[in-house]
Design a protein around this motif. Sequence first.
Motif, PDB file in Angstrom:
ATOM      1  N   VAL A  46       0.869  -1.177   0.000  1.00 23.73           N
ATOM      2  CA  VAL A  46       0.000   0.000   0.000  1.00 23.73           C
ATOM      3  C   VAL A  46       0.905   1.225   0.000  1.00 23.73           C
ATOM      4  O   VAL A  46       1.659   1.453   0.951  1.00 23.73           O
ATOM      5  N   ASP A  47       0.833   1.994  -1.083  1.00 27.74           N
ATOM      6  CA  ASP A  47       1.768   3.115  -1.259  1.00 27.74           C
ATOM      7  C   ASP A  47       1.171   4.475  -0.916  1.00 27.74           C
ATOM      8  O   ASP A  47       1.916   5.402  -0.576  1.00 27.74           O
ATOM      9  N   LYS A  48      -0.157   4.579  -0.990  1.00 27.37           N
ATOM     10  CA  LYS A  48      -0.758   5.892  -0.769  1.00 27.37           C
ATOM     11  C   LYS A  48      -2.189   5.731  -0.275  1.00 27.37           C
ATOM     12  O   LYS A  48      -2.903   4.822  -0.696  1.00 27.37           O
ATOM     13  N   LEU A  49      -2.582   6.620   0.626  1.00 24.27           N
ATOM     14  CA  LEU A  49      -3.950   6.652   1.140  1.00 24.27           C
ATOM     15  C   LEU A  49      -4.411   8.099   1.196  1.00 24.27           C
ATOM     16  O   LEU A  49      -3.721   8.954   1.758  1.00 24.27           O
ATOM     17  N   ARG A  50      -5.569   8.339   0.613  1.00 24.74           N
ATOM     18  CA  ARG A  50      -6.111   9.698   0.613  1.00 24.74           C
ATOM     19  C   ARG A  50      -7.570   9.647   1.068  1.00 24.74           C
ATOM     20  O   ARG A  50      -8.362   8.861   0.557  1.00 24.74           O
ATOM     21  N   ILE A  51      -7.904  10.490   2.057  1.00 23.87           N
ATOM     22  CA  ILE A  51      -9.264  10.569   2.582  1.00 23.87           C
ATOM     23  C   ILE A  51      -9.948  11.781   1.931  1.00 23.87           C
ATOM     24  O   ILE A  51      -9.490  12.913   2.086  1.00 23.87           O
ATOM     25  N   THR A  52     -11.019  11.528   1.195  1.00 21.06           N
ATOM     26  CA  THR A  52     -11.780  12.628   0.577  1.00 21.06           C
ATOM     27  C   THR A  52     -13.007  13.006   1.398  1.00 21.06           C
ATOM     28  O   THR A  52     -13.550  14.102   1.214  1.00 21.06           O
ATOM     29  N   GLU A  53     -13.447  12.135   2.278  1.00 15.73           N
ATOM     30  CA  GLU A  53     -14.582  12.449   3.155  1.00 15.73           C
ATOM     31  C   GLU A  53     -14.417  11.689   4.463  1.00 15.73           C
ATOM     32  O   GLU A  53     -14.217  10.483   4.486  1.00 15.73           O
ATOM     33  N   PHE A  54     -14.518  12.447   5.550  1.00 15.59           N
ATOM     34  CA  PHE A  54     -14.525  11.863   6.884  1.00 15.59           C
ATOM     35  C   PHE A  54     -15.480  12.724   7.702  1.00 15.59           C
ATOM     36  O   PHE A  54     -15.086  13.650   8.407  1.00 15.59           O
ATOM     37  N   ASN A  55     -16.782  12.432   7.581  1.00 12.71           N
ATOM     38  CA  ASN A  55     -17.817  13.313   8.094  1.00 12.71           C
ATOM     39  C   ASN A  55     -18.669  12.566   9.113  1.00 12.71           C
ATOM     40  O   ASN A  55     -19.252  11.528   8.803  1.00 12.71           O
ATOM     41  N   PHE A  56     -18.706  13.112  10.323  1.00 16.09           N
ATOM     42  CA  PHE A  56     -19.533  12.527  11.375  1.00 16.09           C
ATOM     43  C   PHE A  56     -20.722  13.445  11.638  1.00 16.09           C
ATOM     44  O   PHE A  56     -20.556  14.641  11.906  1.00 16.09           O
ATOM     45  N   SER A  57     -21.934  12.880  11.559  1.00 19.11           N
ATOM     46  CA  SER A  57     -23.165  13.627  11.826  1.00 19.11           C
ATOM     47  C   SER A  57     -23.648  13.269  13.225  1.00 19.11           C
ATOM     48  O   SER A  57     -24.043  12.124  13.482  1.00 19.11           O
ATOM     49  N   SER A  58     -23.611  14.254  14.115  1.00 23.67           N
ATOM     50  CA  SER A  58     -24.036  13.994  15.492  1.00 23.67           C
ATOM     51  C   SER A  58     -25.542  13.758  15.586  1.00 23.67           C
ATOM     52  O   SER A  58     -26.007  13.064  16.490  1.00 23.67           O
ATOM     53  N   GLY A  59     -26.307  14.328  14.633  1.00 26.33           N
ATOM     54  CA  GLY A  59     -27.762  14.134  14.659  1.00 26.33           C
ATOM     55  C   GLY A  59     -28.155  12.694  14.360  1.00 26.33           C
ATOM     56  O   GLY A  59     -29.017  12.119  15.033  1.00 26.33           O
ATOM     57  N   THR A  60     -27.536  12.107  13.362  1.00 30.76           N
ATOM     58  CA  THR A  60     -27.839  10.719  12.985  1.00 30.76           C
ATOM     59  C   THR A  60     -26.870   9.705  13.590  1.00 30.76           C
ATOM     60  O   THR A  60     -27.100   8.504  13.494  1.00 30.76           O
ATOM     61  N   ASN A  61     -25.776  10.218  14.165  1.00 28.05           N
ATOM     62  CA  ASN A  61     -24.747   9.358  14.764  1.00 28.05           C
ATOM     63  C   ASN A  61     -24.140   8.408  13.725  1.00 28.05           C
ATOM     64  O   ASN A  61     -23.870   7.252  14.009  1.00 28.05           O
ATOM     65  N   ILE A  62     -23.943   8.950  12.502  1.00 24.31           N
ATOM     66  CA  ILE A  62     -23.397   8.162  11.397  1.00 24.31           C
ATOM     67  C   ILE A  62     -22.095   8.808  10.934  1.00 24.31           C
ATOM     68  O   ILE A  62     -22.022  10.019  10.746  1.00 24.31           O
ATOM     69  N   LEU A  63     -21.086   7.967  10.720  1.00 22.63           N
ATOM     70  CA  LEU A  63     -19.811   8.409  10.185  1.00 22.63           C
ATOM     71  C   LEU A  63     -19.713   7.963   8.732  1.00 22.63           C
ATOM     72  O   LEU A  63     -19.815   6.767   8.422  1.00 22.63           O
ATOM     73  N   SER A  64     -19.504   8.910   7.834  1.00 24.29           N
ATOM     74  CA  SER A  64     -19.345   8.626   6.406  1.00 24.29           C
ATOM     75  C   SER A  64     -17.877   8.798   6.032  1.00 24.29           C
ATOM     76  O   SER A  64     -17.268   9.825   6.338  1.00 24.29           O
ATOM     77  N   VAL A  65     -17.325   7.763   5.353  1.00 24.31           N
ATOM     78  CA  VAL A  65     -15.911   7.758   4.993  1.00 24.31           C
ATOM     79  C   VAL A  65     -15.785   7.445   3.503  1.00 24.31           C
ATOM     80  O   VAL A  65     -16.374   6.474   3.014  1.00 24.31           O
ATOM     81  N   THR A  66     -15.019   8.278   2.796  1.00 23.36           N
ATOM     82  CA  THR A  66     -14.680   8.017   1.395  1.00 23.36           C
ATOM     83  C   THR A  66     -13.174   8.207   1.250  1.00 23.36           C
ATOM     84  O   THR A  66     -12.625   9.222   1.690  1.00 23.36           O
ATOM     85  N   SER A  67     -12.530   7.217   0.641  1.00 22.26           N
ATOM     86  CA  SER A  67     -11.082   7.273   0.531  1.00 22.26           C
ATOM     87  C   SER A  67     -10.628   6.666  -0.787  1.00 22.26           C
ATOM     88  O   SER A  67     -11.406   6.050  -1.522  1.00 22.26           O
ATOM     89  N   ASN A  68      -9.361   6.834  -1.061  1.00 19.26           N
ATOM     90  CA  ASN A  68      -8.725   6.236  -2.232  1.00 19.26           C
ATOM     91  C   ASN A  68      -7.397   5.629  -1.786  1.00 19.26           C
ATOM     92  O   ASN A  68      -6.572   6.306  -1.183  1.00 19.26           O
ATOM     93  N   VAL A  69      -7.234   4.347  -2.095  1.00 22.26           N
ATOM     94  CA  VAL A  69      -6.025   3.642  -1.679  1.00 22.26           C
ATOM     95  C   VAL A  69      -5.278   3.168  -2.920  1.00 22.26           C
ATOM     96  O   VAL A  69      -5.882   2.692  -3.876  1.00 22.26           O
TER      97      VAL A  69
END
Length: 254
Positions: free
Chosen positions: A101-124
């Motif tokens: 694994v040479d590279k990791l990039r996070i394009t979305e790391f969003n936590f919504s306190s109202g819904t208590n849901i963490l959304s993650v989008t990345s590229n490896v």
Amino acid sequence: MADNQRIHPDIEASPRPSAPLVPGNIAKSENGDPNNRPLPPPLPQRTLPVMHSKPPRRRRSCCCRFLCCTFTTLLILIIAIAITAGILFLAFRPKIPKYSVDKLRITEFNFSSGTNILSVTSNVRITARNPNKKIGIYYEGGSHISAWYSGAQLCEGSMIKFYQGHKNTTVLDLPLRGQIQDASGLVSKIQQQIQDTNNIPLDIKVKQPVRVKFGKLKLFKVNFRVRCKLVVNSLSANNDIKISSSSCKFRFRL
């Protein structure tokens, strides 16, 4: 009176036949005791039939013959497979593919306190290396790749289908997406670890069906499993993430 007296000659009494003292059916003892009990009549002797062992059943013989044939066939098959594998090994000298694994990039790391849901989008970015001179690898469909933190899956995706030839190196940029329910505790743990150590351990797991090609012979499908352990400095979105350490282990299953 003397003349009238008759004189009768003595007539000798004939002896009467005396009855036997011991009946015929009574055995007389040596002491001559006639009170012994009568002997029981001899019992008739029975001739016991001669028991001959039964000849073995034909059904048992057939079962033994079937088991022997089956065992012999399996043994010959195992020996043939072992010989074929040995010939292939000596002819092609197979080597284990290498991954990193040479590279990791996070394009979305969003936590919504109202819904208590963490959304993650990345590229490896994963680099696959085939070090073999005479062996090619077909990467089939149905693969699965996922990123994990502390036993929780953050995001997932799949690899593309492609053929990797001899002595080939292929670089893959793979998108991963995911949503975690009830993620408030997980987000707090990540933030606390960043503050304490500035290091976040991640696991990248890959399950990839492949077909291996030996020369012109294309074998049956097997599963490649790769697990890479990373240590990164951040999971913030749209920031450069530094990979401080990376190591991958490879194994396969039929």
